[in-house]
Design a protein around this motif. Sequence first.
Motif, PDB file in Angstrom:
ATOM      1  N   ALA A 107      17.837 -54.775  81.498  1.00 15.53           N
ATOM      2  CA  ALA A 107      18.845 -53.798  81.068  1.00 15.53           C
ATOM      3  C   ALA A 107      19.361 -54.235  79.709  1.00 15.53           C
ATOM      4  CB  ALA A 107      19.997 -53.735  82.063  1.00 15.53           C
ATOM      5  N   THR A 108      19.602 -53.269  78.837  1.00 19.78           N
ATOM      6  CA  THR A 108      20.117 -53.601  77.507  1.00 19.78           C
ATOM      7  C   THR A 108      20.934 -52.432  76.962  1.00 19.78           C
ATOM      8  OG1 THR A 108      19.479 -54.541  75.360  1.00 19.78           O
ATOM      9  CG2 THR A 108      18.130 -52.742  76.168  1.00 19.78           C
ATOM     10  N   LEU A 116      20.240 -48.909  78.676  1.00 18.83           N
ATOM     11  CA  LEU A 116      18.846 -48.620  78.988  1.00 18.83           C
ATOM     12  C   LEU A 116      18.399 -49.514  80.137  1.00 18.83           C
ATOM     13  CD1 LEU A 116      16.266 -47.087  77.884  1.00 18.83           C
ATOM     14  CD2 LEU A 116      15.828 -49.128  76.514  1.00 18.83           C
ATOM     15  N   ALA A 117      17.883 -48.911  81.208  1.00 24.41           N
ATOM     16  CA  ALA A 117      17.346 -49.688  82.330  1.00 24.41           C
ATOM     17  C   ALA A 117      16.254 -48.839  82.981  1.00 24.41           C
ATOM     18  CB  ALA A 117      18.427 -50.025  83.347  1.00 24.41           C
ATOM     19  N   HIS A 118      15.167 -49.464  83.422  1.00 28.63           N
ATOM     20  CA  HIS A 118      14.013 -48.689  83.894  1.00 28.63           C
ATOM     21  C   HIS A 118      14.384 -47.712  85.008  1.00 28.63           C
ATOM     22  CE1 HIS A 118       9.958 -47.536  84.699  1.00 28.63           C
ATOM     23  NE2 HIS A 118      10.030 -47.944  85.946  1.00 28.63           N
ATOM     24  N   ALA A 119      15.033 -48.207  86.069  1.00 26.20           N
ATOM     25  CA  ALA A 119      15.330 -47.328  87.210  1.00 26.20           C
ATOM     26  C   ALA A 119      16.720 -46.697  87.112  1.00 26.20           C
ATOM     27  CB  ALA A 119      15.219 -48.104  88.514  1.00 26.20           C
ATOM     28  N   GLN A 220      30.128 -43.159  78.109  1.00 29.97           N
ATOM     29  CA  GLN A 220      28.965 -44.028  78.321  1.00 29.97           C
ATOM     30  C   GLN A 220      27.814 -43.247  78.942  1.00 29.97           C
ATOM     31  OE1 GLN A 220      30.639 -47.216  80.734  1.00 29.97           O
ATOM     32  NE2 GLN A 220      30.649 -48.555  78.939  1.00 29.97           N
ATOM     33  N   ARG A 221      26.608 -43.546  78.498  1.00 32.65           N
ATOM     34  CA  ARG A 221      25.454 -42.858  79.087  1.00 32.65           C
ATOM     35  C   ARG A 221      24.379 -43.860  79.493  1.00 32.65           C
ATOM     36  NH1 ARG A 221      22.685 -39.967  73.810  1.00 32.65           N
ATOM     37  NH2 ARG A 221      22.661 -41.821  72.517  1.00 32.65           N
ATOM     38  N   ILE A 222      23.650 -43.467  80.510  1.00 32.00           N
ATOM     39  CA  ILE A 222      22.570 -44.302  81.039  1.00 32.00           C
ATOM     40  C   ILE A 222      21.251 -43.591  80.748  1.00 32.00           C
ATOM     41  CG2 ILE A 222      21.593 -45.387  83.099  1.00 32.00           C
ATOM     42  CD1 ILE A 222      24.464 -44.895  84.365  1.00 32.00           C
ATOM     43  N   ILE A 223      20.323 -44.315  80.145  1.00 40.06           N
ATOM     44  CA  ILE A 223      19.000 -43.760  79.858  1.00 40.06           C
ATOM     45  C   ILE A 223      17.993 -44.522  80.723  1.00 40.06           C
ATOM     46  CG2 ILE A 223      17.289 -43.313  78.064  1.00 40.06           C
ATOM     47  CD1 ILE A 223      19.613 -43.348  76.029  1.00 40.06           C
ATOM     48  N   ARG A 233      15.368 -33.967  85.007  1.00 39.29           N
ATOM     49  CA  ARG A 233      16.597 -33.285  85.443  1.00 39.29           C
ATOM     50  C   ARG A 233      17.483 -34.201  86.287  1.00 39.29           C
ATOM     51  NH1 ARG A 233      12.804 -29.118  86.465  1.00 39.29           N
ATOM     52  NH2 ARG A 233      12.537 -30.093  88.488  1.00 39.29           N
ATOM     53  N   THR A 234      18.729 -34.391  85.873  1.00 46.48           N
ATOM     54  CA  THR A 234      19.712 -35.061  86.716  1.00 46.48           C
ATOM     55  C   THR A 234      20.956 -34.198  86.908  1.00 46.48           C
ATOM     56  OG1 THR A 234      20.904 -36.132  84.902  1.00 46.48           O
ATOM     57  CG2 THR A 234      19.017 -37.343  85.819  1.00 46.48           C
ATOM     58  N   ASN A 235      21.131 -33.188  86.065  1.00 46.49           N
ATOM     59  CA  ASN A 235      22.352 -32.368  86.040  1.00 46.49           C
ATOM     60  C   ASN A 235      23.595 -33.175  85.664  1.00 46.49           C
ATOM     61  OD1 ASN A 235      20.916 -30.030  86.788  1.00 46.49           O
ATOM     62  ND2 ASN A 235      21.001 -30.672  88.943  1.00 46.49           N
ATOM     63  N   HIS A 236      23.398 -34.330  85.086  1.00 48.65           N
ATOM     64  CA  HIS A 236      24.504 -35.126  84.557  1.00 48.65           C
ATOM     65  C   HIS A 236      24.181 -35.456  83.098  1.00 48.65           C
ATOM     66  CE1 HIS A 236      26.472 -35.896  88.439  1.00 48.65           C
ATOM     67  NE2 HIS A 236      25.243 -35.874  88.924  1.00 48.65           N
ATOM     68  N   PRO A 237      24.947 -34.900  82.162  1.00 52.33           N
ATOM     69  CA  PRO A 237      24.597 -35.089  80.748  1.00 52.33           C
ATOM     70  C   PRO A 237      24.614 -36.545  80.295  1.00 52.33           C
ATOM     71  CG  PRO A 237      26.711 -33.959  80.991  1.00 52.33           C
ATOM     72  CD  PRO A 237      26.101 -34.023  82.347  1.00 52.33           C
ATOM     73  N   ASN A 238      25.339 -37.414  81.022  1.00 53.63           N
ATOM     74  CA  ASN A 238      25.380 -38.820  80.600  1.00 53.63           C
ATOM     75  C   ASN A 238      24.463 -39.714  81.441  1.00 53.63           C
ATOM     76  OD1 ASN A 238      26.874 -38.673  82.864  1.00 53.63           O
ATOM     77  ND2 ASN A 238      28.715 -39.644  82.038  1.00 53.63           N
ATOM     78  N   LYS A 239      23.553 -39.080  82.209  1.00 57.85           N
ATOM     79  CA  LYS A 239      22.510 -39.815  82.916  1.00 57.85           C
ATOM     80  C   LYS A 239      21.187 -39.161  82.542  1.00 57.85           C
ATOM     81  CE  LYS A 239      25.770 -41.303  86.357  1.00 57.85           C
ATOM     82  NZ  LYS A 239      26.553 -40.881  87.542  1.00 57.85           N
ATOM     83  N   ILE A 240      20.459 -39.808  81.655  1.00 53.86           N
ATOM     84  CA  ILE A 240      19.341 -39.164  80.974  1.00 53.86           C
ATOM     85  C   ILE A 240      18.011 -39.711  81.492  1.00 53.86           C
ATOM     86  CG2 ILE A 240      18.282 -38.735  78.714  1.00 53.86           C
ATOM     87  CD1 ILE A 240      21.130 -39.174  77.527  1.00 53.86           C
TER      88      ILE A 240
END
Length: 267
Positions: A107-108, A116-119, A220-223, A233-240
């Motif tokens: 994670a970074t 950024l984190a794979h899962a 904050q957002r998670i990619i 698709r997650t329907n959460h703009p900050n979870k990409i």
Amino acid sequence: MNYVVGDIQGCYQGLKKLLKTIKFNSSKDTLWAVGDLVARGDDSLSTLQLLYDLEDNFKTVLGNHDLHLLSIINGIKPAKPQDKLESLLASSDIERYANWLRQFPLATMIDQHSLLAHAGLFPEWSFKKAIRLSAEIESELQSDHYAGFLAKMYQDTPDTWNNTKKSQLRLTFVVNALTRMRYLNTYNQLDFKEKNSPLQTASKFIPWYEINNTHQLPDQRIIFGHWASLNGRTNHPNKIALDTGYVWGGHLTCLCLETKKLIKIKE
Ligand SMILES: [Mn+2]
């Protein structure tokens, strides 16, 4: 510019096409990847060659397939024919690639607000916590005894987070949450059996990103990648979600951090 690309999985032609499409400038731009650089696609060797040659203009987090490759190289896991890793494993550069890959985190932060984190991010963790826990794994992977760590890593339990336990089991949970997680149950237990999209899945399985994370701040957002059946698709703009299943005939998706535009290419 900073670009974040979804799961490449050895799809060398797709990667080349994407870099051409975004007019990637390897002296000015940075390519970030969500992990799973290799496996299942046609040419994992050329993929790693290209990414390695980008030097400091390429950064990634590790995915489950990347860790699996390290395990195969160290004789911990057998290679599966469907991973199409034969030419990579036969390459005289394989040790160099292994030593390069194991320097990357799980994670970074890619800018002040983006993790950024794979899962993805386990819902009980803050961004800072994920970064700290990733550092615990990094020190294992970068140590001389890293093969021993990988050998002990393969199990589905513990499935709940225990903050205090300082042990291999704690590290196993961290690896599983950051590289394999999709669904949790109502007790926040990880479930690894279900891989389908939430539309096709019983409601007792809750996608990790649907669980309210009280630590995640509004800016904050998670990619993340890993979950092709979400198709972005997650329907959460900050979870990409950036894995759109190029290796399965879908798209290779890339997010430009500066313009916030998604670029998609197809074979
Ligand atoms: Mn994955």
